[in-house]
Write an enzyme that holds these catalytic residues in place. Structure first.
Site, PDB file in Angstrom:
ATOM      1  CG  ASN A   1      17.484 155.032  60.451  1.00  0.00           C
ATOM      2  OD1 ASN A   1      16.537 155.152  59.671  1.00  0.00           O
ATOM      3  ND2 ASN A   1      17.401 155.386  61.717  1.00  0.00           N
TER       4      ASN A   1
ATOM      5  CG  ASP B   1      18.967 159.900  61.415  1.00  0.00           C
ATOM      6  OD1 ASP B   1      18.517 160.859  60.772  1.00  0.00           O
ATOM      7  OD2 ASP B   1      18.480 158.756  61.361  1.00  0.00           O
TER       8      ASP B   1
END
Length: 169
Positions: A23, A33
């Protein structure tokens, strides 16, 4: 360039570089992530903080690099995919840029093998079929003297089936 498809966990892939669907904060999150940050350890987060201090947040479609920390890869290339908002033209261009900028960065690092997750298809809700088509087309159109192998790492059955079909075409 050889293209390979694997269903599995990108944090376990032995490649010179893996790509993180990050992000814009670069501070970890959910999905791929979070998994990369957890498996890679604090070193990746510390390097991400240094990047942020230098340049601010990472823009959608852009890519930055850190070491692999505790991962089997030498590098993690962090790219920020677009959040799907029904603007297909704009979102598609931004997603293609994720792959393109990651590949260019990989070349600058003398990377021979690179692994990509399914960028933006999780919480960012990019339609999986369209995302797969953009990923495969962008990578097939990329000319590289450096990169020898690109691995598509699919976490779920649905993405694996989509990529199987796309790579057979």
């Amino acid at each position: 360039m050889k293209l390979e498809l694997i269903k599995g966990d990108i944090t376990k892939i032995k490649a010179d570089a893996i790509v993180n669907a990050a992000n814009s904060s670069l501070l970890g999150g959910g999905g791929v992530d979070g998994a990369i940050h957890r498996a890679g350890g604090k070193q990746i987060l510390e390097e991400c903080k240094e990047i942020r201090n230098r340049q601010g947040k990472c823009k959608t479609g852009e890519a930055v690099v850190t070491s692999g920390g505790n991962l089997p890869s030498k590098y993690v290339i962090h790219t920020v995919g677009p959040i799907w908002n029904d603007n297909e033209e704009k979102s598609s261009k931004l997603l293609a840029n994720c792959y393109l900028n990651s590949l260019k960065l990989a070349e600058s690092l003398d990377v021979k093998t690179i692994a990509f997750p399914n960028i933006s298809t999780g919480v960012y809700r990019f339609p999986k079929e369209l995302a797969g088509k953009i990923a495969v087309e962008t990578i097939k159109n990329f000319q590289s003297e450096m990169i020898e192998k690109i691995i598509f790492v699919c976490f779920d059955d649905e993405n694996e089936e989509i990529y199987k079909k796309l790579l057979e075409e």
